[in-house]
Each structure stands twice: as C-alpha cells, then as structure tokens.
Design a protein around this motif. Structure first.
Motif, mmCIF file in Angstrom:
data_model
loop_
_atom_site.group_PDB
_atom_site.id
_atom_site.type_symbol
_atom_site.label_atom_id
_atom_site.label_comp_id
_atom_site.label_asym_id
_atom_site.label_seq_id
_atom_site.Cartn_x
_atom_site.Cartn_y
_atom_site.Cartn_z
ATOM 1 N N MET A 1 0.833 -1.210 0.000
ATOM 2 C CA MET A 1 0.000 0.000 0.000
ATOM 3 C C MET A 1 0.867 1.258 0.000
ATOM 4 O O MET A 1 0.543 2.235 -0.682
ATOM 5 N N TYR B 1 0.086 3.428 -3.411
ATOM 6 C CA TYR B 1 -1.055 4.211 -2.934
ATOM 7 C C TYR B 1 -1.776 4.917 -4.074
ATOM 8 O O TYR B 1 -2.957 5.188 -3.990
ATOM 9 N N LEU C 1 -4.781 2.966 4.108
ATOM 10 C CA LEU C 1 -4.551 3.483 2.760
ATOM 11 C C LEU C 1 -4.972 4.946 2.660
ATOM 12 O O LEU C 1 -4.267 5.767 2.064
ATOM 13 N N ARG D 1 -2.588 8.099 1.731
ATOM 14 C CA ARG D 1 -2.943 9.016 0.644
ATOM 15 C C ARG D 1 -3.060 10.454 1.133
ATOM 16 O O ARG D 1 -2.617 11.382 0.461
#
Length: 161
Positions: A42, A46, A82, A86
C-alpha cells in the motif's frame, strides 16, 4: 521389478510434521510478515486502485480474515491505513505547490470531489485552504509594546525582553 522398501509412517509422524509446518508457516512472525508485505504494498502503490481482494491475496488470507488481522496488527483497517497514506502524500504534494486536481490524481482518487471531501474530513480544511495556509509567508513577530501617549495613534516602544 525390484522390490521397493515399504515406508510406513505412523499417525504420530504426520502429526509431528503438521505441527512443525504450523510453527514454521503460521506463527505470529509469519502473520506479521504477511501484514507487513501488504502494508508495504500500500505504501508503494497508494496511487493505484487497491482492492481488498488483492491485498488479502498478497497476504495469503481470505479478505475478512485479512481485515481482522490487519486491524489487530496496525490498529486500523486496510482502507483506513490506505486513506491515511494518501492524505499524508496529499499534504506533501500540496506543500510542494501542486494544483489540487493534480494532487487528486497523483494519490489515486478518481474524483476531485471525493478527494476534497476526504481531505477536509481528515485535516479540517479544504485542500485549497490547506495549501493557502501552509504556503503563507511567515510574518515575524517583533518585540514591541505599544504605548498610548494621549494621541489616537499608538506608537511603538522597544520591549525590555
């Protein structure tokens, strides 16, 4: 045909092998390594669409079991993690002066509306307001006191600091 030697393994032998395999492949360390692999995936990807099925497959677990294990290991679901990654990248890109719509696409959102809403939910500011706030020039605080000498305009007096 030559006679092949007969190997007979007792149930105890199989049980012992099973316990060895379980200790080797399904220990807490193994689970931790699988969760770490998913987390690193991740971190590195991302900006791409990442589904729970892909993450669970990478970790070699069913999706529901993976979510439970990930939350146990990191205190948040894979989706929450996640989003945090982000949003952290979005803050970095906004600090660098990138346009809000560019940041939206760079971090893997397909809609600037959903990005802006999630960013505001996370930081308390819209992306453009955050960018304005973070990129404001710093105003120095001067050590002055204001004295009123009877006039309507106060005059600065040097501080004793």
């Amino acid at each position: 045909m030559p006679d092949m030697p007969a190997f007979e393994f007792s149930p105890a032998y199989y049980q012992e092998r099973l316990l060895e395999a379980k200790a080797l492949y399904f220990s807490n360390e193994w689970i931790y390594e699988r969760m770490k692999a998913a987390r690193l995936f991740m971190d590195e990807n991302y900006h791409n669409p990442i589904g729970i099925d892909a993450l669970a497959g990478l970790a070699l677990f069913s999706p529901y079991h993976f979510i439970r294990l990930f939350k146990t290991a990191y205190g948040q679901t894979p989706y929450q993690y996640l989003l945090a990654v982000r949003m952290g990248k979005a803050r970095d890109f906004l600090k660098a002066g990138n346009a809000v719509t560019d940041v939206c696409w760079q971090i893997g959102f397909s809609s600037s509306t959903s990005f802006s809403g999630q960013f505001k939910k996370t930081t308390g500011l819209s992306p453009s307001a955050y960018q304005k706030k973070i990129n404001q020039p710093l105003v120095p605080v001067l050590p002055f006191r204001w004295k009123h000498s009877g006039s309507t305009t106060p005059t600065p007096e040097k501080s004793q600091f």
